[in-house]
Every structure is written in C-alpha cells, then in structure tokens.
Scaffold this motif. Structure first.
Motif, mmCIF file in Angstrom:
data_model
loop_
_atom_site.group_PDB
_atom_site.id
_atom_site.type_symbol
_atom_site.label_atom_id
_atom_site.label_comp_id
_atom_site.label_asym_id
_atom_site.label_seq_id
_atom_site.Cartn_x
_atom_site.Cartn_y
_atom_site.Cartn_z
ATOM 1 N N LEU A 6 0.854 -1.186 0.000
ATOM 2 C CA LEU A 6 0.000 0.000 0.000
ATOM 3 C C LEU A 6 0.890 1.235 0.000
ATOM 4 C CD1 LEU A 6 -3.210 0.498 2.118
ATOM 5 C CD2 LEU A 6 -1.517 2.320 1.993
ATOM 6 N N LEU A 7 0.639 2.143 -0.945
ATOM 7 C CA LEU A 7 1.425 3.372 -1.089
ATOM 8 C C LEU A 7 0.541 4.571 -0.808
ATOM 9 C CD1 LEU A 7 3.817 5.155 -2.182
ATOM 10 C CD2 LEU A 7 2.856 4.786 -4.471
ATOM 11 N N THR A 8 1.014 5.470 0.052
ATOM 12 C CA THR A 8 0.273 6.710 0.275
ATOM 13 C C THR A 8 1.197 7.799 0.795
ATOM 14 O OG1 THR A 8 -1.650 7.712 1.373
ATOM 15 C CG2 THR A 8 -0.348 6.166 2.670
ATOM 16 N N SER A 9 0.821 9.027 0.514
ATOM 17 C CA SER A 9 1.513 10.157 1.133
ATOM 18 C C SER A 9 0.788 10.509 2.427
ATOM 19 C CB SER A 9 1.537 11.368 0.199
ATOM 20 O OG SER A 9 0.222 11.779 -0.151
ATOM 21 N N ASN A 10 1.530 10.804 3.450
ATOM 22 C CA ASN A 10 0.957 11.261 4.724
ATOM 23 C C ASN A 10 1.985 12.174 5.406
ATOM 24 O OD1 ASN A 10 -1.126 11.194 6.840
ATOM 25 N ND2 ASN A 10 0.485 10.270 8.069
ATOM 26 N N PRO A 11 1.687 13.480 5.503
ATOM 27 C CA PRO A 11 0.510 14.223 5.042
ATOM 28 C C PRO A 11 0.301 14.098 3.533
ATOM 29 C CG PRO A 11 1.787 15.534 6.576
ATOM 30 C CD PRO A 11 2.636 14.354 6.215
ATOM 31 N N ARG A 12 -0.957 14.350 3.130
ATOM 32 C CA ARG A 12 -1.360 14.035 1.771
ATOM 33 C C ARG A 12 -1.189 15.213 0.815
ATOM 34 N NH1 ARG A 12 -3.432 9.843 0.381
ATOM 35 N NH2 ARG A 12 -4.876 10.628 -1.164
ATOM 36 N N ASN A 13 -0.660 14.845 -0.346
ATOM 37 C CA ASN A 13 -0.543 15.753 -1.479
ATOM 38 C C ASN A 13 -1.596 15.287 -2.487
ATOM 39 O OD1 ASN A 13 0.264 17.188 -3.758
ATOM 40 N ND2 ASN A 13 2.278 16.227 -3.913
ATOM 41 N N PRO A 14 -2.594 16.105 -2.879
ATOM 42 C CA PRO A 14 -2.622 17.569 -2.839
ATOM 43 C C PRO A 14 -3.540 18.190 -1.787
ATOM 44 C CG PRO A 14 -4.193 16.812 -4.445
ATOM 45 C CD PRO A 14 -3.606 15.570 -3.835
ATOM 46 N N THR A 15 -4.224 17.377 -0.961
ATOM 47 C CA THR A 15 -5.276 17.953 -0.109
ATOM 48 C C THR A 15 -4.719 18.722 1.086
ATOM 49 O OG1 THR A 15 -5.486 15.946 1.233
ATOM 50 C CG2 THR A 15 -6.854 16.104 -0.758
ATOM 51 N N GLY A 16 -3.453 18.435 1.455
ATOM 52 C CA GLY A 16 -2.875 19.140 2.588
ATOM 53 C C GLY A 16 -3.355 18.648 3.939
ATOM 54 N N ARG A 17 -3.983 17.476 3.972
ATOM 55 C CA ARG A 17 -4.478 16.925 5.233
ATOM 56 C C ARG A 17 -3.597 15.760 5.684
ATOM 57 N NH1 ARG A 17 -7.775 19.877 8.264
ATOM 58 N NH2 ARG A 17 -8.591 17.947 9.177
ATOM 59 N N CYS A 18 -3.624 15.510 6.992
ATOM 60 C CA CYS A 18 -2.783 14.489 7.596
ATOM 61 C C CYS A 18 -3.647 13.524 8.399
ATOM 62 C CB CYS A 18 -1.767 15.166 8.512
ATOM 63 S SG CYS A 18 -0.542 14.055 9.211
ATOM 64 N N MET A 19 -3.275 12.246 8.401
ATOM 65 C CA MET A 19 -3.973 11.274 9.243
ATOM 66 C C MET A 19 -3.742 11.614 10.715
ATOM 67 S SD MET A 19 -3.224 7.631 7.335
ATOM 68 C CE MET A 19 -4.474 6.747 8.290
ATOM 69 N N GLU A 20 -4.767 11.430 11.521
ATOM 70 C CA GLU A 20 -4.606 11.630 12.957
ATOM 71 C C GLU A 20 -3.727 10.526 13.532
ATOM 72 O OE1 GLU A 20 -8.464 11.788 14.690
ATOM 73 O OE2 GLU A 20 -9.065 13.603 13.598
ATOM 74 N N ARG A 21 -3.098 10.808 14.658
ATOM 75 C CA ARG A 21 -2.183 9.823 15.246
ATOM 76 C C ARG A 21 -2.903 8.516 15.567
ATOM 77 N NH1 ARG A 21 0.392 14.646 17.066
ATOM 78 N NH2 ARG A 21 2.651 14.563 16.688
ATOM 79 N N SER A 22 -4.128 8.610 16.060
ATOM 80 C CA SER A 22 -4.882 7.390 16.383
ATOM 81 C C SER A 22 -5.156 6.573 15.128
ATOM 82 C CB SER A 22 -6.197 7.741 17.087
ATOM 83 O OG SER A 22 -7.003 8.576 16.253
ATOM 84 N N GLN A 23 -5.443 7.253 14.013
ATOM 85 C CA GLN A 23 -5.662 6.546 12.741
ATOM 86 C C GLN A 23 -4.384 5.878 12.268
ATOM 87 O OE1 GLN A 23 -7.194 10.075 10.589
ATOM 88 N NE2 GLN A 23 -8.919 8.777 10.011
ATOM 89 N N LEU A 24 -3.282 6.593 12.393
ATOM 90 C CA LEU A 24 -1.995 6.062 11.940
ATOM 91 C C LEU A 24 -1.604 4.829 12.749
ATOM 92 C CD1 LEU A 24 0.088 6.737 9.797
ATOM 93 C CD2 LEU A 24 1.271 8.183 11.473
ATOM 94 N N GLU A 25 -1.853 4.878 14.053
ATOM 95 C CA GLU A 25 -1.549 3.724 14.910
ATOM 96 C C GLU A 25 -2.396 2.513 14.510
ATOM 97 O OE1 GLU A 25 -1.076 2.688 19.671
ATOM 98 O OE2 GLU A 25 -2.286 4.417 19.036
ATOM 99 N N LYS A 26 -3.680 2.747 14.259
ATOM 100 C CA LYS A 26 -4.575 1.665 13.860
ATOM 101 C C LYS A 26 -4.184 1.111 12.491
ATOM 102 C CE LYS A 26 -8.236 -0.932 14.358
ATOM 103 N NZ LYS A 26 -8.268 -2.008 15.385
ATOM 104 N N LEU A 27 -3.761 1.973 11.596
ATOM 105 C CA LEU A 27 -3.317 1.533 10.272
ATOM 106 C C LEU A 27 -2.181 0.524 10.407
ATOM 107 C CD1 LEU A 27 -3.059 1.760 7.143
ATOM 108 C CD2 LEU A 27 -1.572 3.730 7.530
#
Length: 563
Positions: free
Chosen positions: A310-331
């Motif tokens: 699985l490939l993704t940018s985080n923070p995300r290009n182009p929306t400028g949003r970032c996954m929350e820490r709790s989401q990142l941990e669950k991921l």
C-alpha cells in the motif's frame, strides 16, 4: 527567450487553435477526458449567430456523465443568474458543432479567444507551441511517456514567457518545493559552501555514507522511538538521490503482488507505477464528500481483497491533510504482518495542529520492531530542510528491504552525491531539527492563513476539514465559478495570462498504464495551489487571481467595488 506573441491580425489561423494546442500537450489519458475548451467557446455564438427570436446567448448542455455541480452563489444575490457568464465548458450536443470553415464564425472565435475574454481587451494571444518538430522521425522513443503535473504546468508557462531561473513578476503557485532562501525567521542559514574532502571524491555506497545513515537513524530514534526496545541503526537507512529515485528503487524490489494507492495523490506516482511490470497497481478513488480522507474501513476492504503493498503520502498531497495519530496507529496494527506500507512522509514536518511547536507525525512512532514490521518511510532534505536541489533523501525500513534497495541503486541511479551527504550529517541533530521545524511551521502557517483569507474575500468557502493542517498545498474547489473558470484547464489558462501558475486537478488522477476507467473521478473543478513560494510571490499570485475573477464579474460585491 520568451515564446513569440502572435497578434490576431497577423495569424488568425493559429490564434483560433490556442486552446487546442494547450490541450494537445496533455498526457493521452487526460486529453480524451478533458474535452475541449475551444468547443465551449465555439458553442456560444456571437450575437450574429444567436438563434432568431432568442434574447439570451446559447447555453451549452451539461453532459450527464460529468456530473457537474450546480453553481453556488458568491457575493451578491443572483450573481450567477441565467444570462450571466456561467456556461459549462464541457457541453455541446453533436448536432451543434460549429462549422469552422465559416469565415464569419471563425473571426468571432478569434475575437473571443484574443480580445473579449471578460476584459482582456487588445491582448495578443500567446500561443503554446510544440517543443519539437512533430514531423521529424524519432526512432525508438517512448512517445507515450508524459510530464508530471508540475512539469507540464511549468512547460506551458514557459511557452507564455515564464523563466524558471529568472521568475521576475511571475507567481509560481504550482511549484512543489518550499522557498529555499534565508527568508524564514529563526531558521538556520542555508549553506553557502560545501567542503569536498578527498574521501568524498570517491563513489559513495549506493546505500549512502555511513555517517549520514547513522544520523538519520539517531534522529528517528530520538524523535519518535524514545523508550522503545527496537531502535533504528544505520543498517535500516538507505540514502537515495531524491524522492522519485527512492520510489523507483522501491518499485523495483517489490514483486508478484497487488499494490493499492489512493486518489488523488502525488502526480509522479503515476509514472513510477507504470514503469515496472512486477506488481499490479490498483487505484482506490476517495470520496469528495469526505474531502478525500483515507478511512480505515477502506484499508480494511483493500486488505480483504488481497493487496500486499500500500502506497500513500501522509501528510497528503494535494489535499494538505494528515492522518490523525490514532488513525496512523490503527493503520499499522491492521497492516502489520499482512501488507507492506510505503509511507511518503516528505511533508511530515509541515504540521500545524500541535500549535507549531516543531512536532511532527511519522509512522516510525508506531512500528513495533524496525526489522520485522514491513514499513518503508520516505523523507529527506527536500521539503523540511528546504534544500530540494541537494537531492539527498532517505528510506527507513527493515534491514532486508534496505539491502535490496541498495542493490537496486547500483543499476538504477548509482547513489547520491557524496559531498552533500557528508555536509548533511550536522543538520540532523534532533534539537536543531526541532527548532528548525518550529520556525518553518510558524512561517508556513502564516502563509496558509494569508491565502485562505484572500480566497475567502474572493468568495471561496472552506469547511474545517478542507483547510490544510499540513503541507503547503491548498486543494481549491472552483465549481462555484462561472464558465471556463469552473474548469481546471480554463482556470489554468486564465492564470497564465496573469503570470500565475497553478496545477490543474486532473493531474492527480493516477492511472498507471490507463488500465482503469476513471473518467468519473477526474477533478475538473479543482486546482492545487502551492503556498511554498516566498510571500511576495503569494501576493502577486492572489492579486492575479483576483483580477481574473473581477474580469469575469464573480467577485463579492464589496471587493468588486474596490476593484
């Protein structure tokens, strides 16, 4: 030298082709779906061609498959009432195709293109010209290879007079790099000289020089892994000559798997994912209604259907949003021992939700064992340290992956510049990085707030989740604007006339090898705005966009009165 400006009087045959030439430079996957802006103008006849008995100009139809959103009101009531310049650019029934052999109609189109586009009177049309002679035979070249969005936008701007080495009064809001000068209060002075000791004149190892690899490992341990049993060593770090080179190395070592990636995302992923045939890339479109957020439910569904990368940018290009820490941990919990996570973290230090204290977000915090968890993290000097020209970046991961990446570098790129690697070691002292990131965050948050304020005054509205909490990008929705401005290519074209560069949204449709039918998710109504440039260029860019909206009569009443 700037491209020549061709006046209508001297070359009407070419002037009428401006939009067609602009569109002809698009990658093949976008050219078909983007339709033609020229056709929209052709479908709106001059008064001489208005049907008899009609008091209103012809309104092109909206093709149903494009699902164009209905225009919203901006500023004064009935701003976009019928009869106002609020035509879709993608509509014209086949029976309404104009006859371009009609001399009178052609002259009308020429006039629309060159003189009467909402106040750009007596302005010659700068024509994009093909960079190469299309008639010259070019054996063995891959003509299907296309430019990334930023490069395409810059190439088109050069055809309108932009010089990347002497930008002058251009505002490059399409650039994917931050300002690189000594312009940020509290930031360390950019190096003016680089020592070149004898030992740095040799080839550097394809995994990078050991001092820099260890410095990267120490920084991540100190910043994200304090108190954890498993710690990074230099063996978990591979130095690469730029982010794209890092992605290419990764793509070369994975095999026999499904790789999922999300839409929209970084435009260069498209070419990297299409070059290698050793895995199957699967695009996963995200929903506009969620502001393209990656919900964990989506990732669970991808894992269920058998993806193993699985490939993704985080923070995300182009929306400028970032996954929350709790989401990142669950991921990480969901993917551990099931799926290779390729985490593009180049914007991890452009993070504003912690009060601009210099803190950042990284997957490194949620890895249990650095040599077991299948996670590859990409970052480098390019964005956070504002040294894109150095081409010094890194990949962190399990030692076995790093060994494979080192081997790939021996035949792909040969490794990074040795003197710059040695010079970069001192930059990575953890406290120095924290202070640097605090200065960076305060400065870029100020620039973000500035452009948001300017756009709000121009009538744009932003929900909380649409405001970038990281990166230096704004994913700008144009759908409420009239006529050609509601379309990213039309908006891009108008910006060129004001010496402003943006990136049309449809470039963030990553569709390797054009294997998927994704016309429904192309972002016709978005552009990516970068607030990476220095502040005075942001001012020039916002002024230029405001002039465009003024010409089209779609500024809020108060601002229009001032204009």
């Amino acid at each position: 030298m700037s491209a020549p400006y061709i006046h209508v009087e001297s070359d009407s045959e070419e002037s009428v082709q401006e939009f067609e030439r602009l569109e002809s430079t698009l990658p093949p996957s976008l050219r078909k779906s983007a339709s033609s802006l020229l056709e929209a103008i052709q479908a709106t006849p001059s008064p001489a061609h208005t049907p008899a008995g009609s008091s209103q100009p012809f309104q092109p139809h909206h093709p149903s498959h494009l699902k164009q959103p209905q225009p919203q009101h901006v500023g004064r009531e009935n701003r976009f009432a019928p009869g106002h310049a609020n035509n879709s650019l993608f509509g014209r029934a086949p029976s309404q195709t104009p006859n371009l052999r009609d001399t009178s109609l052609r002259q009308t189109l020429i006039s629309k293109l060159s003189k009467s586009e909402h106040g750009r009177s007596s302005s010659p049309v700068p024509l994009p010209r093909p960079r190469f002679d299309l008639e010259v035979f070019k054996p063995a070249i891959n003509t299907k290879q296309s430019s990334t969005g930023v490069l395409w936008a810059t190439e088109r701007a050069q055809e309108y007079g932009f010089d990347s080495e002497n930008v002058g009064d251009w505002a490059n809001l399409g650039q994917g790099a931050p300002e690189h000068g000594d312009t940020i209060p509290g930031s360390f002075i950019r190096p003016k000289h680089i020592p070149v000791p004898d030992y740095s004149k040799e080839y550097a190892p394809t995994a990078g020089v050991k001092p820099l690899r260890q410095a990267v490992a120490n920084y991540y341990n100190e910043t994200y892994r304090k108190g954890k049993d498993s710690q990074y060593t230099y063996k978990n770090v591979c130095i690469v000559p730029g982010g794209r080179a890092g992605l290419t190395r990764i793509a070369s070592i994975i095999s026999d798997c499904y790789l999922s990636f999300f839409l929209p995302d970084y435009t260069a992923y498209a070419e990297m994912l299409s070059l290698f045939k050793n895995f199957a890339p699967i695009p996963v479109p995200l929903k506009e209604a969620d502001n393209y957020e990656i919900h964990l439910k989506i990732i669970k569904e991808e894992l269920t259907r058998g993806i193993s990368a699985l490939l993704t940018s985080n923070p995300r290009n182009p929306t400028g949003r970032c996954m929350e820490r709790s989401q990142l941990e669950k991921l990480h919990e969901m993917c551990r021992a099931k799926c290779l996570l390729i985490m593009d973290e180049f914007y991890s230090h452009y993070y504003y939700d912690d009060g601009c204290t210099g803190s950042s977000i990284s997957s490194a915090e949620y890895i249990e064992d650095v040599d077991v968890d299948p996670v590859l993290i990409l970052n480098g000097l390019t964005k956070a340290f504002r040294l894109p020209g150095w081409r010094i970046c890194w990949i962190l991961g399990p030692e076995e992956y790093i060994n494979a990446l080192s081997s790939a570098g021996s035949f792909l790129d040969g490794g990074s510049n040795a003197p710059f690697q040695y010079a970069a070691v001192d930059f990575l002292e953890p406290l120095k990085v924290r202070n640097e990131m605090k200065a960076l965050q305060l400065h870029f948050k100020m620039k973000r707030d500035y452009i948001l304020d300017r756009f709000r005054k121009m009538g744009f509205k932003f929900e909380e989740r649409q405001i970038p909490n990281s990166t230096f990008y704004l994913w700008l929705n144009l759908s409420h604007l009239p006529g050609k401005l509601s379309n990213c290519l039309g908006f891009f074209h108008e910006c060129l006339h004001e010496r402003v560069i943006v990136v049309p949204g449809f470039f963030f449709l990553i569709n390797p090898q054009n294997l998927s039918h994704l016309e429904e998710v192309i972002w016709y109504n978005y552009v990516r705005i970068s607030y990476g440039p220095e502040f005075h260029h942001l001012e020039l860019g916002m002024d230029g966009i405001e002039r465009i909206l003024a010409r089209f009569g779609c500024l809020p009443y108060e601002l229009e009165q001032k204009a």
